[in-house]
Design a protein around this motif. Structure first.
Motif, mmCIF file in Angstrom:
data_model
loop_
_atom_site.group_PDB
_atom_site.id
_atom_site.type_symbol
_atom_site.label_atom_id
_atom_site.label_comp_id
_atom_site.label_asym_id
_atom_site.label_seq_id
_atom_site.Cartn_x
_atom_site.Cartn_y
_atom_site.Cartn_z
ATOM 1 N N LEU A 1 45.276 27.984 32.216
ATOM 2 C CA LEU A 1 44.961 28.510 33.536
ATOM 3 C C LEU A 1 43.461 28.710 33.705
ATOM 4 N N LEU A 2 42.789 29.210 32.685
ATOM 5 C CA LEU A 2 41.342 29.413 32.745
ATOM 6 C C LEU A 2 40.619 28.085 32.922
ATOM 7 N N GLN A 3 41.068 27.047 32.206
ATOM 8 C CA GLN A 3 40.451 25.732 32.351
ATOM 9 C C GLN A 3 40.650 25.191 33.762
ATOM 10 N N HIS A 4 41.839 25.441 34.320
ATOM 11 C CA HIS A 4 42.110 24.996 35.681
ATOM 12 C C HIS A 4 41.183 25.707 36.678
ATOM 13 N N ALA A 5 40.974 27.009 36.480
ATOM 14 C CA ALA A 5 40.094 27.764 37.374
ATOM 15 C C ALA A 5 38.658 27.272 37.267
ATOM 16 N N ASP A 6 38.192 26.981 36.045
ATOM 17 C CA ASP A 6 36.831 26.462 35.879
ATOM 18 C C ASP A 6 36.672 25.113 36.568
ATOM 19 N N ALA A 7 37.712 24.276 36.481
ATOM 20 C CA ALA A 7 37.650 22.966 37.140
ATOM 21 C C ALA A 7 37.578 23.118 38.649
ATOM 22 N N PHE A 8 38.326 24.103 39.175
ATOM 23 C CA PHE A 8 38.300 24.335 40.622
ATOM 24 C C PHE A 8 36.915 24.768 41.072
ATOM 25 N N TYR A 9 36.312 25.734 40.363
ATOM 26 C CA TYR A 9 34.987 26.212 40.751
ATOM 27 C C TYR A 9 33.944 25.098 40.621
ATOM 28 N N MET B 1 42.781 39.964 49.572
ATOM 29 C CA MET B 1 42.086 38.764 49.140
ATOM 30 C C MET B 1 42.207 38.605 47.631
ATOM 31 N N LEU B 2 42.454 37.389 47.182
ATOM 32 C CA LEU B 2 42.602 37.095 45.764
ATOM 33 C C LEU B 2 41.268 36.628 45.192
ATOM 34 N N CYS B 3 40.874 37.216 44.058
ATOM 35 C CA CYS B 3 39.672 36.766 43.361
ATOM 36 C C CYS B 3 39.850 36.995 41.870
ATOM 37 N N ARG C 1 42.449 39.301 37.223
ATOM 38 C CA ARG C 1 42.959 38.879 38.539
ATOM 39 C C ARG C 1 43.020 40.086 39.461
ATOM 40 N N VAL C 2 42.358 40.003 40.623
ATOM 41 C CA VAL C 2 42.309 41.110 41.573
ATOM 42 C C VAL C 2 42.840 40.614 42.912
ATOM 43 N N GLN C 3 43.925 41.218 43.371
ATOM 44 C CA GLN C 3 44.488 40.877 44.680
ATOM 45 C C GLN C 3 44.771 42.168 45.427
ATOM 46 N N ASN C 4 43.997 42.383 46.492
ATOM 47 C CA ASN C 4 44.051 43.658 47.223
ATOM 48 C C ASN C 4 43.725 44.786 46.247
ATOM 49 N N ASP C 5 44.659 45.705 45.989
ATOM 50 C CA ASP C 5 44.387 46.816 45.073
ATOM 51 C C ASP C 5 45.069 46.622 43.715
ATOM 52 N N ARG C 6 45.654 45.446 43.469
ATOM 53 C CA ARG C 6 46.386 45.193 42.225
ATOM 54 C C ARG C 6 45.510 44.396 41.267
ATOM 55 N N PRO D 1 36.560 32.767 46.488
ATOM 56 C CA PRO D 1 36.377 34.040 45.785
ATOM 57 C C PRO D 1 34.928 34.359 45.488
ATOM 58 N N ARG D 2 34.053 33.339 45.426
ATOM 59 C CA ARG D 2 32.635 33.581 45.182
ATOM 60 C C ARG D 2 31.845 32.461 45.853
ATOM 61 N N PRO D 3 30.591 32.691 46.176
ATOM 62 C CA PRO D 3 29.785 31.649 46.837
ATOM 63 C C PRO D 3 29.391 30.565 45.850
#
Length: 269
Positions: free
Chosen positions: A158-166, A1-3, A19-24, A240-242
């Motif tokens: 990228l950070l701004q895009h993620a904030d817009a998505f959330y 899972m990507l978060c 960025r956390v995806q599985n164990d990476r 990735p989060r509620p």
């Protein structure tokens, strides 16, 4: 899972993402941050460098430090407090200072987290307080950042895009609106509502709705050890989060019919 974890400076301002995806795990600062970085799980601690992917199963937190003080911190929702990880690093420094061996021997024998090796992590109950460590309630002082290093402009976008998505997700009326909640019909009246029969076998559920009440399911379940749990289940989307409105909801599950729910579990006395 990507978060993603939000990386923050001691004053609370964002400093990037983890960025956390599985164990990476990949550390991506928005601007240069001084010091070194350590990645923690419940049992291990390993060094990590910006823009270099590191593998650590069940990673829980990332801490940046310089001269013993934190420069940034990021963590999963179920991670321990910052003070827990500071005590671990303090213990490593204490062991290193107490080692009477010469410098050459110390480099190979002491648990220096700057080496590319995995270090077992003790629980907070087993770690003694070091005189130089600061309590959890202490004020964290922000360290200066190297102004001469390059800015990560691409990642800032990228950070701004993620904030817009959330922001869009958290204001989606299908998630927060009571009128748009899809009620789960009870088609087997004799058995009653049967949610998550595999995860919580034998749980007793009831549907709750009304004016000024977010439609949800409320259940009680006895664990194998006898402890009773109180469960709240609200229909929602996988993410990735509620949503921010669902404070304390930490687990996402799909029922047998494919409907997704965010869950909050609380032990009953």
């Amino acid at each position: 899972m990507l978060c993603y974890w939000i990386l923050r400076r001691p004053d609370g301002t964002p400093a990037g993402l983890v960025r956390v995806q599985n164990d990476r795990v990949l550390l991506k600062p928005t601007a240069p941050i001084a010091g070194t970085f350590t990645l923690f799980s419940d049992t291990e601690a390993v060094p990590i460098l910006p823009e270099n992917e590191t593998v650590l199963p069940r990673a829980a937190a990332l801490l940046g430090t310089e001269n013993g003080e934190p420069t940034c911190f990021a963590a999963a929702p179920d991670a321990k407090p910052l003070a827990h990880y500071r005590r671990i690093l303090s213990q490593f420094r204490t062991i290193k200072k107490a080692d009477p061996e010469p410098v050459a021997a110390q480099a190979s024998d002491s648990p220096d987290i700057s080496q590319n090796s995995t270090i077992p992590v003790e629980t907070s109950e087993d770690i003694p307080e070091h005189p130089d460590s600061i309590s959890q309630n202490s004020t964290i002082i922000s360290d200066s950042i190297d102004d001469t290093a390059r800015e990560a402009q691409a990642f800032s976008a990228l950070l701004q895009h993620a904030d817009a998505f959330y922001a869009a997700y958290e204001t989606d009326p299908s998630v927060r609106g009571v009128d748009n909640m899809v009620q789960k019909e009870d088609k087997m009246e004799e058995r009653g509502i049967d949610l998550f029969a595999q995860e919580y076998p034998g749980a007793r559920w009831r549907y709750v709705d009304g004016t000024d009440v977010l439609a949800h399911y409320e259940g009680t379940w006895r664990q194998p050890n006898g402890q009773m749990l109180h469960i709240l289940a609200v229909r929602g989307r996988a993410a990735p989060r509620p949503p921010r409105a669902l404070y304390g909801f930490t687990r996402f599950l799909r029922d047998r019919d494919g409907t997704g729910y965010w869950l909050r579990l609380t032990p009953l006395p």
